[in-house]
Design an enzyme around this catalytic site. Structure first.
Site, PDB file in Angstrom:
ATOM      1  N   ASP A 271     -36.825 -36.270  10.016  1.00 65.15           N
ATOM      2  CA  ASP A 271     -35.537 -35.834  10.503  1.00 65.15           C
ATOM      3  C   ASP A 271     -35.473 -34.329  10.266  1.00 65.15           C
ATOM      4  O   ASP A 271     -36.255 -33.788   9.505  1.00 65.15           O
ATOM      5  CB  ASP A 271     -34.473 -36.570   9.690  1.00 65.15           C
ATOM      6  CG  ASP A 271     -33.092 -36.129  10.032  1.00 65.15           C
ATOM      7  OD1 ASP A 271     -32.853 -35.906  11.231  1.00 65.15           O
ATOM      8  OD2 ASP A 271     -32.265 -35.998   9.133  1.00 65.15           O
TER       9      ASP A 271
ATOM     10  N   LYS B  21     -12.322 -28.571  18.827  1.00 67.61           N
ATOM     11  CA  LYS B  21     -13.586 -28.045  18.325  1.00 67.61           C
ATOM     12  C   LYS B  21     -14.655 -29.079  18.653  1.00 67.61           C
ATOM     13  O   LYS B  21     -14.415 -30.277  18.453  1.00 67.61           O
ATOM     14  CB  LYS B  21     -13.464 -27.876  16.820  1.00 67.61           C
ATOM     15  CG  LYS B  21     -14.710 -27.452  16.103  1.00 67.61           C
ATOM     16  CD  LYS B  21     -14.469 -27.446  14.610  1.00 67.61           C
ATOM     17  CE  LYS B  21     -14.710 -28.843  14.041  1.00 67.61           C
ATOM     18  NZ  LYS B  21     -14.491 -28.913  12.603  1.00 67.61           N
TER      19      LYS B  21
ATOM     20  N   LYS C 166     -34.941 -42.891  17.554  1.00 62.13           N
ATOM     21  CA  LYS C 166     -35.870 -42.496  16.490  1.00 62.13           C
ATOM     22  C   LYS C 166     -36.758 -43.671  16.120  1.00 62.13           C
ATOM     23  O   LYS C 166     -37.976 -43.545  15.994  1.00 62.13           O
ATOM     24  CB  LYS C 166     -35.091 -42.029  15.259  1.00 62.13           C
ATOM     25  CG  LYS C 166     -34.356 -40.733  15.447  1.00 62.13           C
ATOM     26  CD  LYS C 166     -33.816 -40.244  14.112  1.00 62.13           C
ATOM     27  CE  LYS C 166     -33.117 -38.892  14.291  1.00 62.13           C
ATOM     28  NZ  LYS C 166     -32.625 -38.349  13.039  1.00 62.13           N
TER      29      LYS C 166
ATOM     30  N   ASN D 187     -28.201 -41.819  10.259  1.00 62.83           N
ATOM     31  CA  ASN D 187     -28.849 -41.953  11.559  1.00 62.83           C
ATOM     32  C   ASN D 187     -30.360 -42.115  11.442  1.00 62.83           C
ATOM     33  O   ASN D 187     -31.036 -42.371  12.416  1.00 62.83           O
ATOM     34  CB  ASN D 187     -28.503 -40.751  12.439  1.00 62.83           C
ATOM     35  CG  ASN D 187     -28.896 -39.454  11.773  1.00 62.83           C
ATOM     36  OD1 ASN D 187     -29.146 -39.436  10.567  1.00 62.83           O
ATOM     37  ND2 ASN D 187     -28.981 -38.389  12.530  1.00 62.83           N
TER      38      ASN D 187
END
Lengths: 341, 1155
Positions: free
Chosen positions: B439, B613, B836, B859
């Site tokens: 990662d 944002k 992944k 994740n």
């Protein structure tokens, strides 16, 4: 993992503060160590030492073996009268079955001369056989009734047999007496068994009971008045042999035999090896520091010694012709061919 | 077709993995806190059925527990009590195949027909291992009992008869009302009723539960908040292990309210920043979510062990062969001696002991006798299958884990975290890794965000580049006579600071004002005041869910926009010393679909503004581009330049809301947030009302710093022949720039970028890339698979998530794999968590190479679980990754010592240990077997039965374990200096079929020497079974120990002790056995040891047996040395050379000094 975290928050936080592993050479795996490597010098000298040690031992063993004088006489066939056709029936008939043999002494034999009987093809190490004994009963007069493991020679006529089991039942019972020039040669049968066996394994208050009283007789009888610790033939016999061809000590002749002597043997041929075509041999042998006559050890030692001498030569020559620099990084695979792979 | 099907299968398996790992009965546990709320809400769409519910009467534990006896709050993590220990422990232990094998053999031996060994002897090994394991279990359980006792005896304040009384935790019952003070742990899962905060907020720290250190907000329902008496009924779901979901409703005063995960506080949390909270216990003790989640470490099987099992199958074939030979020979022998058996002195089939009857004694007919012989030979030769090896391997791995945990080089000072070994059975896999999937955020980088640049209204304020030193401005404010300072200092751009101070006088100042206002308010930060030693100074600590938000809030504070207080209703800011209060009219939290968040602020002058944002892709869609095209372009250009510097960017937008717009939104928002079902989806829809046609305020750029030592580590790994793939959720430009700064990408590399939107274009670009990579590799000649040191132009593949969507699970997978395997570096950007795992599966399913995945965030969980070895970084993003991992550590750079040092050692040690154990057991079995050929095939053992049993317990077990734990083929320095040495593990050099065959041939030779030399020497002599048996015992024991001694590379004092000690122990044991008068072999050793022949044979056996091994070993090591051998010599000789010449070896950077 949440088990520990769920509750014990306090201990874990205190642990957190002192979490850094304590430095020690042990935990960092940096204990001082000796790192031997096989250098040519070390290997060659190791083989040289092997050569130096093994060759003399081999020579000494061979000499010792050659010094041993051995007379072997196979008599199982010869001691059956020529008119008998059924050998098994003959040997099973009760009564004396005398047999006369003559032994020629080829070489001077120094006393003590050991008298052995040798049986071939007799599996004293057979599983059924080695287990068929009861060591408690042999030691302890109070345990005459413990005959477990002795089947089928455990009881006879409803009474326990002492000593029970197949080993005792098949006790070897050929007898030998020797004479030289019609002078009797006494055979000393004392002390032919292990002292440890006489003192600790066979009780001095245990007497044979109900022995060889069953339907079939397997071998020798025992004098019921002599305790087991003095029945040395039995003690010797019950040290079961490791291999199917074995010798057992019968006695010792404690006079020297001269070259050319002719020994008359009066043989009582009683033991049945005919039913399984086993061989019976009488052996007279002197002894050396190595034991009996056996060239194997000497030859083996000479072979190994010779081989390692050959290796010493070979390695030395190769080392001189094509030495390699130890630990040279240029030999590393990635340095040898930098093109990768 | 086949490609396609395998692809889809792999996808399924990913899903299965992620589900099944979290527990057999559990619904999918969500990894990560974001979005958890929405799940909790979406679950409320299901109506809570009565039979699935539990009823909790608030403050009425009697009634609550009337019909159903809910579990009390005492917990039991211990497994056994005094009474249940023996049966339960035995039951657990016999789950292992090894023990069952022992048991079957022992049972077989109990049958009278098969009794090869005595009763006691046959049970000894089993009882030994059972006993050792039981002692270990008792110790562990005793510790658990102790911690349980501490836990259960804590005090909680419980409402009894209108007053709060102290009660032990274990006496707390469901339905009781509990009061918790600040910093107190929560005794059980409680639903909040009231808090000291006027709005009913309570802050809890969940670090013990999920490791996330930031505070989480929990709410008491307004209907119960602040009331004096407590009453009502809570209907909640049955206990389950989903810590992010809670489904319940509450009836108070005739009103039905729905409860969600924001209303429950779980056991194991701590109350923070809230002086008091009152709640009702709903789940107690073992039913709390924390306890239900206590699952053990994941279990994987190592590659080495899998290969070993294959060889064990061969060994079992060999065992069957030995047994068959024995029984066939026995059959022939019985047949040939059929007529003699009746009276054969050593067989005696006939039994006359029964009066008048002649029976067969222990003879069951030819067929059965053969069968019995076969089974007996299985018993005698049982150690051929080295069952004890499994136990030794476990011990060795525990030892190796101990050293890995204790390694100072893998201790992270910053987070104070040690290396963790969570899976105990794959240590040796660390030595064979070929692919590392990493990662980026938090793994390669620190995940400590630092505000770097801002682009405000098209102007770039680049704070650091002009002024590398950076001016760390400390902004502080005074409140009630006390100075408040932000905890973190931020480098600021003086120009921008000046402008921001200028206030609202000009347009520019206004924009800057708005920009920083957005940074300070548009977040979910909770400011915490922390005391300092100086009583007049307080630090303000911003607690928030994401480090980005924290960085932005600190940045805003540095520019004078300090967030002082946040409640659910308002925000207090200190703007350049002036305190301002803004009403928070609405807040749309961040979710991964929208990738933005917004806050609606009511100004003191009652105007309303929305600040948004979010990630640039998502923001550019909702920006009103027609308004000011140049501004948007300028901002986009800045964004591009920021991200190519490796910075993380966010776009900030704003819009004024007029009254009607606000009303429209407000009513929709009210309706959505009170909706019982599908609240999350409704809220998302509502958010689109305000998050549209925004004007761009600017963009912020945050630097995520590389972790210490990352470039060096990556370089080492690459030289070691490990392919490093980076999988990140970041943008392509960010990923590439991080790639450069971490030395993953170099200027020498040719980059292939696949960035396609459709499947067809993916196919095309893949095909082009394949052709190109082939050309590149072939033009430079040699194919490159060793990694780093090659002439070929290395190829780097950069691929993004969108393309992967089309490629993974389709027939293009194969092409991607082909391409990727040609590339030395692969960078995947913008990938989703499941992708992944898909990429890991892509490699794992197609090669036999070992894969390792390393990551820190929720994740990365799927990828960590998919890879052969999963490594979790215990960093900023919580513990989800660590919980799913096999190994956990503090820093990416620890991967180098972990793989190159510990992995290498573990692999070499275990590889040798397996071979040695095969040899050790086989040599004994063969000696036993040869003897059987001379006992009329009746399985007599010359070696004493006790010695046979003690062989693998006392005589030879300890040395191999100690050597397996301690021996090192090479030192740390050498391994770090030449990472190429790691290739030995990748090429399976320490354990392979060839070595197995060679070892077995050596075994055969050694067993022949041990057996036949005494046989010839003692043929036709007076030797008895016990004496020759003792000779064989010593022959075997001395030989196997010397064999080991010959292969030991480093001799520690402990190695000396165990090896020579084992031989001594054998002599002592044999002497003891031979001193028992009840055994047939009484005194044999003392007799035979008095003869010269015995000792000469022993010497001869050992030398002759080891001779070939020594010769082969020497020839190999001297004339065909492998890299390890050369380095070992260099270590020994080279070291001396260095000392002589006074040179000091240069330390590699990643090799930190110990201490």
């Amino acid at each position: 993992m949440a088990t520990s975290t769920a509750g014990s928050s306090d201990p874990s936080t205190t642990r957190r503060q002192s979490k850094k592993p304590k430095y020690s050479k042990f935990t960092q795996q940096e204990l001082p160590a000796c790192k031997p490597i096989l250098t040519p010098r070390a290997v060659i000298s190791a083989f040289l030492i092997v050569t130096i040690v093994f060759v003399p031992i081999g020579v000494a063993s061979l000499i010792a073996s050659h010094d041993v004088v051995e007379i072997i006489d196979r008599y199982d066939a010869e001691c059956i009268p020529s008119n008998v056709t059924d050998k098994v029936a003959y040997i099973q008939t009760p009564g004396e079955k005398p047999c006369k043999r003559e032994l020629h002494v080829e070489k001077r034999m120094k006393s003590p001369i050991y008298v052995y009987y040798q049986l071939d093809n007799f599996y004293q190490n057979h599983r059924r056989y080695v287990k068929s004994r009861n060591d408690d009963q042999l030691r302890d007069s109070g345990k005459a009734n413990s005959v477990s493991g002795c089947e089928p020679e455990d009881d006879a006529n409803g009474m326990p047999i002492v000593p029970c089991g197949l080993i005792a039942w098949s006790l070897f019972n050929d007898t030998y007496s020797f004479s030289r020039n019609s002078n009797n040669l006494t055979v000393n049968k004392k002390g032919i068994s292990w002292k440890s066996d006489r003192e600790h394994k066979f009780g001095s208050d245990v007497f044979p009971k109900n022995f060889q009283n069953g339907s079939i007789i397997g071998g020798g009888h025992l004098d019921v008045n002599i305790p087991l610790s003095e029945q040395e033939d039995l003690i010797v016999w019950m040290r079961t042999a490791a291999l199917p061809t074995f010798r057992k000590l019968y006695g010792k002749i404690e006079v020297d035999l001269e070259k050319g002597d002719v020994i008359q043997v009066n043989l009582g041929n009683n033991y049945n090896t005919y039913s399984f075509s086993g061989k019976k041999k009488l052996v007279l042998s002197t002894t050396s520091w190595l034991g009996g006559k056996n060239d194997f050890l000497g030859i083996a030692y000479l072979t190994v010694g010779g081989l390692s001498f050959f290796l010493v030569l070979a390695f030395t020559i190769i080392y001189l012709i094509k030495p390699r620099q130890l630990g040279d990084p240029s030999y590393l695979s990635w340095n040898r061919n930098p093109g990768g792979h | 077709m086949s490609i396609h099907s395998s692809g889809s299968r792999s996808n399924n398996s990913i899903l299965e993995v992620s589900l099944s790992r979290s527990g057999s009965k559990a619904r999918p546990v969500r990894y990560g806190s974001k979005g958890a709320d929405s799940e909790g809400l979406s679950m409320s769409q299901r109506e809570l059925r009565d039979e699935d519910a539990r009823l909790v009467y608030i403050n009425d534990p009697g009634k609550t527990n009337e019909t159903f006896e809910f579990g009390g709050n005492s917990i039991r993590t211990s497994k056994y009590s005094v009474l249940t220990f023996i049966p339960r422990n035995l039951f657990e232990q016999f789950h292992r195949v090894a023990y069952v094998y022992f048991l079957i053999i022992a049972i077989l031996n109990q049958l009278p027909q098969l009794a090869v060994f005595g009763r006691g002897v046959s049970i000894l090994p089993l009882t030994f291992v059972l006993f050792v394991t039981a002692v270990k279990d008792v110790y562990e359980d005793w510790r658990r009992h102790k911690s349980d006792r501490v836990e259960n005896n804590r005090l909680a304040s419980v409402l009894v008869d209108g007053k709060f009384e102290e009660k032990k935790w274990r006496d707390v019952r469901v339905g009781e009302v509990i009061r918790i003070k600040a910093n107190e742990p929560i005794p059980c899962d409680i639903v909040l009723l009231s808090t000291s905060d006027p709005t009913g907020v309570a802050y809890v720290q969940t670090i013990n539960l999920d490791g996330e250190s930031n505070l989480k907000t929990r709410y008491a329902k307004q209907e119960t908040h602040g009331k004096e008496g407590f009453g009502g009924v809570i209907k909640c779901e049955k206990p389950n292990r989903n810590i992010y979901g809670f489904l319940a409703n509450m009836e108070v005063d005739g009103k039905k309210l729905s409860l969600g995960s924001s209303n429950i506080v779980l056991r194991g949390c701590e109350l923070k920043n809230t002086s008091l909270a009152i709640g009702v216990a709903v789940y107690c003790g073992s039913e709390t979510k924390a306890m239900l989640n206590s699952s053990g470490a994941p279990s994987k099987r190592s590659r080495l062990e899998t290969r070993m099992n294959f060889e064990i199958i061969w060994l079992s074939f060999f065992l069957v062969a030995l047994c068959t030979v024995t029984s066939v020979c026995a059959a022939v022998w019985l047949k040939r001696h059929k007529d003699e058996l009746n009276l054969l002195p050593y067989y005696r089939k006939l039994d006359f002991s029964e009066e008048g009857e002649v029976e067969n004694y222990k003879y069951y007919g030819w067929g059965l006798e053969i069968l019995f012989t076969f089974l007996m030979s299985v018993i005698v030769f049982q150690v051929m299958i080295p069952i004890s090896l499994y136990i030794s391997m476990e011990l060795v791995r525990v030892g190796q884990a101990y050293f890995m945990i204790r390694d100072n080089r893998m201790y992270d000072e910053e987070t104070k975290s040690r290396f963790q070994c969570r899976a105990l059975n794959i240590n040796e896999d660390l030595g064979q890794i070929k692919y590392v999937f990493s990662d980026k955020t938090g793994t390669l980088t620190q995940n400590k965000m630092e505000f770097q640049c801002a682009s405000i209204w098209g102007v770039d304020y680049n704070s650091t580049k002009d002024n590398m030193e950076g001016e760390q401005v400390e902004h502080s404010v005074e409140v009630d006579g006390k100075v408040i300072r932000p905890k973190m200092k931020v480098k600021v751009n003086p120009e921008l600071l000046q402008l921001s101070r200028s206030g609202l006088q000009n347009v520019e100042g206004k924009r800057i004002h708005d920009f920083f206002l957005a940074l300070a308010t548009c977040n979910t930060i909770v400011p915490l005041l922390v005391d300092t030693p100086d009583p007049d100074v307080k630090l303000i600590d911003y607690q928030g869910e994401s480090p980005d938000e924290q960085a932005l809030a600190y940045a805003a504070a540095a520019y004078g926009f300090m967030l002082i207080e946040r409640t659910s209703g308002h925000i207090i800011l200190d703007i350049h010393g002036e305190r301002q209060k803004f009403n928070v009219l609405g807040l749309h939290e961040f979710d991964s679909d929208r990738k933005r968040m917004s806050v609606i602020l009511g100004y003191p002058d009652s105007s309303v503004k929305v600040f948004v944002k979010g990630a640039d892709t998502s923001m550019l869609n909702v920006i009103d581009k027609s308004f000011n095209m140049d501004l948007v372009r300028a901002t986009e250009a800045h964004l591009h330049s920021y991200s190519s510097m490796g910075l993380r960017t966010l776009v900030i937008g704003t819009r004024d809301l007029n009254a009607s717009e606000f009303e429209k939104w407000h009513s929709a928002f009210e309706a959505a947030s009170t909706a019982v079902f599908g609240r999350a989806a409704l809220l998302r829809r509502v958010s689109s009302i305000v998050e549209s046609s925004l004007s761009v305020l600017g963009a912020s750029a945050i630097e995520d710093k590389l972790q210490q030592g990352v470039p060096e580590s990556i370089e080492s790994l690459r030289i070691a022949g490990i392919k490093v793939w980076v999988l990140t959720g970041d943008k392509q430009e960010t990923a590439i720039s991080i790639g450069y700064s971490s030395k993953l990408l170099t200027s020498r590399m040719t980059q292939i970028i696949i960035n396609s939107k459709t499947r067809e274009s993916c196919r095309k670009s893949l095909e082009d890339a394949l052709v190109m990579s082939k050309k590149l590799l072939s033009s430079s000649g040699v194919a490159n698979d060793a990694g780093g040191s090659s002439d070929a132009t290395p190829v780097a593949l950069i691929i993004d998530g969108t393309s992967l969507v089309h490629i993974l699970d389709s027939e293009l997978e194969e092409q991607l794999f082909q391409l990727a395997s040609r590339c030395s570096v692969v960078l995947c950007c913008r990938v989703a968590p499941l992708q992944k795992a898909g990429i890991v599966a892509l490699v794992k399913n197609r090669t036999s190479d070992m894969t390792l995945a390393i990551g820190d965030g929720a994740n990365d969980v799927s990828m960590i679980q998919m890879a052969d070895v999963g490594v979790g970084i215990s960093g900023q993003e919580g513990r989800q990754a660590v919980m799913a991992s096999d190994f956990a550590m503090g820093q990416f750079r620890f991967l180098v010592p972990l793989l190159l040092i510990h992995g290498h050692w573990n692999y070499q040690r275990l590889g040798y240990m397996i071979l040695y154990n095969f040899y050790r057991n086989a040599v004994l079995v063969l000696v036993l077997f040869w003897y059987v050929l001379f006992t009329a095939f009746t399985l007599t053992t010359a070696i004493n039965e006790w010695s046979t049993t003690l062989y693998s317990i006392i005589y030879s077990s300890l040395p191999t374990i100690i050597v397996g734990i301690l021996d090192k083929d090479l030192g740390r320095r050498t391994l770090l200096k030449y990472p190429q040495l790691y290739g030995a593990g990748q090429r399976h050099e320490a354990y392979n079929k060839k070595l197995f065959v060679w070892t077995m041939l050596d075994t055969l030779w050694q067993s022949l020497v041990i057996f036949w030399a005494p046989l010839f020497a003692y043929w036709s002599s007076t030797v008895d079974v016990a004496s020759i048996g003792d000779l064989w015992t010593f022959g075997v024991v001395i030989l196997v120990n010397l064999h080991l001694a010959m292969d030991v590379i480093r001799w520690y004092w402990l190695t000396h002790v165990v090896i020579w000690g084992s031989i001594v122990a054998t002599f002592i044991s044999v002497m003891i056995i031979d001193a028992i008068p009840n055994l047939p072999g009484y005194w044999a050793f003392f007799h035979v040891a008095g003869t010269g022949l015995f000792w000469l044979l022993l010497l001869g056996i050992v030398i002759a047996a080891l001779l070939p091994r020594l010769v082969v070993k020497f020839v190999y090591q001297y004339y065909f040395p492998n890299d390890i051998q050369i380095c070992r010599e260099a270590e020994k000789i080279g070291y001396e050379r260095v000392v002589e010449s006074g040179q000091i070896e240069m330390l590699p950077i990643s090799d930190n000094p110990p201490r």
